[in-house]
Write an enzyme that holds these catalytic residues in place. Structure first.
Site, mmCIF file in Angstrom:
data_model
loop_
_atom_site.group_PDB
_atom_site.id
_atom_site.type_symbol
_atom_site.label_atom_id
_atom_site.label_comp_id
_atom_site.label_asym_id
_atom_site.label_seq_id
_atom_site.Cartn_x
_atom_site.Cartn_y
_atom_site.Cartn_z
ATOM 1 N N MET A 1 -10.084 -7.555 14.316
ATOM 2 C CA MET A 1 -11.095 -6.848 13.540
ATOM 3 C C MET A 1 -10.596 -5.568 12.890
ATOM 4 O O MET A 1 -11.329 -4.987 12.103
ATOM 5 C CB MET A 1 -12.268 -6.570 14.477
ATOM 6 N N PRO A 2 -9.350 -5.148 13.160
ATOM 7 C CA PRO A 2 -8.931 -3.900 12.495
ATOM 8 C C PRO A 2 -8.879 -4.051 10.974
ATOM 9 O O PRO A 2 -8.944 -5.165 10.441
ATOM 10 C CB PRO A 2 -7.528 -3.646 13.052
ATOM 11 N N TYR A 3 -8.763 -2.899 10.341
ATOM 12 C CA TYR A 3 -8.650 -2.841 8.886
ATOM 13 C C TYR A 3 -7.412 -2.004 8.560
ATOM 14 O O TYR A 3 -7.267 -0.895 9.072
ATOM 15 C CB TYR A 3 -9.902 -2.175 8.311
#
Lengths: 66, 66, 66, 66, 66, 66
Positions: free
Chosen positions: B1-3
């Site tokens: 889920m990181p960006y």
């Protein structure tokens, strides 16, 4: 070492004006916080007037009404 | 889920190189933090050399002096 | 000279893991694009799980359901 | 006074759709937090599909496989 | 209407210094591009030295070596 | 797959309000552009009022004058 991001609408800023923004933002961080400018980055984003909204209207619309 | 957002100057990065950045940044987050890659987003911004400043000068100017 | 911003949820990443993200992201840009690492910046943002949403739910909610 | 940044892939969003995003995001902040819309900014970034990655692949690749 | 984001390490910038950054960045955009300051936003992010990397090292590490 | 970043001043937004922002921003992208919400990310940044400037003044100052 700071990083400065300046977002403006794409409405004809010249190369010279962008150079002045880079110089001015760099100098500001040097003057106020005593930062070393060596790895001080400035990134200018020019955004289409269709893609920039203020108070719920695109700048394209606001320019027409002005 | 990181960006992950990668900003580089627009100087001819190929589609293959950009694919390698996407793969590498994704793998980095999986390896170091054990993140699920499913909704891991990577966005690459390519910035005009007039719009990128280092140490108070645009990259366009720095390239001329180099 | 590139700039990399990594956003992750604030869930206990250690100083060592963050150092590994900084090293890995820097090396990636050196390897893929041959960038000089000297003024290559990496900024990690750790975001509260209440403030991060996926598919319309906060990570706080998703963690409860998992 | 809030600032909203919406990043989407550059795949043909129309001027009308972008106007709807600006209106909708502005209204959301007014409704949920009671913010004054006067200096509420919305910036939409449209990103090339080569430059956007999900789960380690560019959207260009994902579109081919779909 | 421009938007300026200034990222610095969290190392004790005072309220007065941050006010000077806000004033200076606003004035820069007024001077160089003739922008109306009314809805000109400046956001300062102060980043933990563990979370900021230069040339592959965190600022925490670089401060120790200096 | 879009990414939405909402920046607001840190002035007591509740967990419920933040959940409403996440839901609303997600729904907006689904409604206007038909996006799949699965990997649609929303990140809310809450910024100290000392660190947010409008028209050259910090919100801290503006709140005092109001």
């Amino acid at each position: 070492m700071p990083y400065v991001n300046i977002k403006i609408t794409k409405e004809g800023a010249t190369k010279e004006q962008k150079q002045q923004l880079i110089e001015g933002a760099t100098q500001l961080l040097v003057d106020v916080l005593g930062k070393d400018p060596t790895s001080l980055l400035v990134v200018i984003d020019e955004v289409d007037t269709d893609n920039w909204g203020i108070a719920g209207k695109s700048v394209t619309e606001l320019r027409k009404q002005a």
